[in-house]
Design a protein around this motif. Structure first.
Motif, mmCIF file in Angstrom:
data_model
loop_
_atom_site.group_PDB
_atom_site.id
_atom_site.type_symbol
_atom_site.label_atom_id
_atom_site.label_comp_id
_atom_site.label_asym_id
_atom_site.label_seq_id
_atom_site.Cartn_x
_atom_site.Cartn_y
_atom_site.Cartn_z
ATOM 1 N N SER B 215 0.798 -1.231 0.000
ATOM 2 C CA SER B 215 0.000 0.000 0.000
ATOM 3 C C SER B 215 0.826 1.274 0.000
ATOM 4 N N PHE B 220 0.171 0.985 -3.963
ATOM 5 C CA PHE B 220 -0.926 0.066 -4.247
ATOM 6 C C PHE B 220 -2.039 0.133 -3.214
ATOM 7 N N ALA B 221 -2.215 1.278 -2.547
ATOM 8 C CA ALA B 221 -3.271 1.350 -1.536
ATOM 9 C C ALA B 221 -4.622 0.940 -2.115
ATOM 10 N N GLY B 222 -4.833 1.274 -3.401
ATOM 11 C CA GLY B 222 -6.113 0.980 -4.034
ATOM 12 C C GLY B 222 -6.247 -0.451 -4.507
ATOM 13 N N MET B 223 -5.217 -1.256 -4.316
ATOM 14 C CA MET B 223 -5.185 -2.609 -4.869
ATOM 15 C C MET B 223 -5.350 -3.701 -3.819
ATOM 16 N N ARG B 224 -4.944 -3.467 -2.598
ATOM 17 C CA ARG B 224 -5.097 -4.403 -1.485
ATOM 18 C C ARG B 224 -4.212 -5.640 -1.613
#
Lengths: 362, 362
Positions: B215, B220-224
């Protein structure tokens, strides 16, 4: 190998998902995946998204997708469902786990059929809930009277798996009506292939909590999205659990893809109709080959043959490049669960069966 | 509003994620997101994937991504890490929850600093584990001697949040060495911004379990996506829990994107170096404005000013379009946590501060 494991992890028997062998290419009729890809509009949406935004957290409340799902069902059942009645999860299995954690206390009872989704007993064990299995009748049907006035939570898979048989909506309603203080979870993973959804009941019965998934009818097994629809009270409970467990369960791409999937209703209806058509044709052909085929409302069929043991047939099919699912369990160990694929895949499956039956019977 | 909730859900206080207001566009320095997008190679990979395959379940073991991560760390620490030592989760918060469920029994003790990631107390409550908070010293530092020979599990965030201060690797090692029978979880969400990872210790100490996330440093916070690295024993335990909870936690796109992220090490190193550079410059400028700035090894700084109360400053910054994080908690209620953004974002933040300080001080 358990030095740091806690007591539960030492003893639990984890769920075993359907095999995904990589040794060769199979005709995969074993995990109830959809043979058709997601809507082209979904794929286009993912490819055209601003993926630079992946640097930012998604909306932890998943409000936008919740609203689209709420609107879809409001129109479908002609009764207002609000987004506060919709919970989104990372696949419906996550939602089922969350349900155990939100509504069931350790020591509570939970009732479900003796033959049903084999993840429920794992959850019951994991969360120290006492499972009580109610036997299906000899035709593998749920007898709803056995579910009246129970002293514990209830989970009904409708259509049931792996039997493929559905209850009517009025039967689900009767169970809800006869258990006003018990949560009645209706797991509708396969509902779009021929059963009627209990979403129609959630505004009348606050104890009905419906779980659905994108994995089957929306061709999203690889994407991980599920949702629950119920009263605002039950959904708020699930959110309290989620925000005490993992605030951001749903990524940005899944949210956008999920919204687009619900917008393309035409494709959804068309692929479901096609799978139902293939299922009916397949069932007829199998009956001609001497199979007993239960009356399916799902995207799979549950079949048995009195001339060849299901466990053997499973192995022989696998050797011949066709994967189906076999459960070495009491009562159903002479049945195979077969996912409905494309007409072409099913054609090969039936050819192989004809060969194998010829070899075995003669 | 709690008709069907269980006892725990009735009483628990869920975690509150950083605000994501939609009323207007803010300079968002409040949730420790990366100001730079994911690697262009990641974005290209997602756009060029065969998305029709989303109809199929992903690999439940996430082996391919696990192998890439294992190889990356094997090279980095010059010591073999195998994929059986890597667990992949749907964000590192999910892994933390799984850790509580896998290694801690109800009634066990878990030790962590009094000031640290505020999700730990929620997990402790949810899973009925007794938290024991060890106070940081007056400089907000962890005193490692206080963690020697403990009678419970240990969680250390390194660098710590929201203080931004890191322990040295030898200090983490000392804690591991002094607690051979206790699991020592090292939460390294921010480690790539200036601390040394305890992955180096996992082959020597089977009680060390490192948690990292995509994240922050991987945008990649939006990817999990998150992962844990430890002994084969602890990772096997986490897998037993996962397969008793939700077999398919990681979707196909995340797997491919995660692999590509680890392949583009150059971009990863470059963006991290840039954030460190901006952090150092920002810290200097803030000190000139009279701020106390703790010595940060993270992608955020923790700051305090003796002329204006942090709670007021938070509000005034928000009114002026800049979001930072304020915790109204004992000992840290006169501090703000500020994420390091781009030079441009930080420039505006400092301009606003200068204005506000001028108004407040005069």
């Amino acid at each position: 190998m358990s030095k740091f494991w806690n007591d539960k992890i030492k003893e639990i028997e984890p769920y075993v998902p359907g095999e995904q062998p990589k040794d060769k290419k199979y005709i995969k009729l074993n995990t109830n995946e959809n043979p058709y890809p997601p809507s082209a509009k979904v794929i286009e949406k993912i490819k055209s998204m601003n993926l630079e935004d992946l640097k930012l957290y998604p909306d932890p409340d998943v409000t936008e997708l919740g609203k689209v799902i709420a609107e879809y069902f409001s129109n479908k059942i002609n009764n207002k469902i609000t987004y506060k009645q919709v919970f989104i999860g990372n696949g419906s299995d996550e939602i089922l786990a969350f349900i155990f954690m939100t509504f069931f206390n350790a020591g509570d009872k939970v009732y479900y059929p003796d033959i049903t989704y084999s993840f429920y007993p794992v959850y019951a064990d994991l969360f120290n809930v006492k499972e009580i299995k109610i036997p299906l009748n000899d035709n593998f049907e749920i007898e709803i009277e056995k579910y009246f006035g129970l002293d514990g939570h209830i989970i009904i898979t409708n259509p049931n798996a792996p039997t493929s048989i559905a209850l009517k909506l009025e039967e689900i309603e009767k169970i809800a009506e006869k258990n006003p203080s018990q949560l009645v979870v209706v797991d509708e993973a396969y509902v779009d292939f021929g059963a009627e959804s209990a979403v129609k009941l959630v505004n009348k019965y606050d104890n009905v909590l419906v779980v659905q998934t994108f994995s089957k009818s929306r061709s999203f097994a690889g994407m991980r999205l599920g949702y629950a629809i119920g009263s605002e009270n039950t959904i708020e409970g699930l959110n309290r659990l989620k925000f005490s467990f993992n605030s951001y369960t749903i990524d940005r791409i899944s949210i956008e893809a999920g919204i687009e999937s619900f917008k393309d209703d035409e494709y959804f209806e068309k692929t479901n109709a096609k799978i139902i058509q293939t299922r009916e044709k397949t069932s007829e052909e199998l009956k001609k080959l001497g199979f007993k085929v239960l009356n399916s409302s799902a995207n799979f069929i549950f079949i048995s043959h009195n001339k060849i043991f299901a466990g053997d047939l499973y192995k022989q099919l696998k050797e011949n490049g066709v994967l189906v699912r076999y459960f070495a369990k009491d009562r159903i160990d002479n049945y195979l669960r077969v996912t409905i694929g494309t007409d072409e895949e099913i054609g090969i499956f039936i050819e192989k069966l004809e060969d194998l039956l010829g070899n075995n019977v003669n």
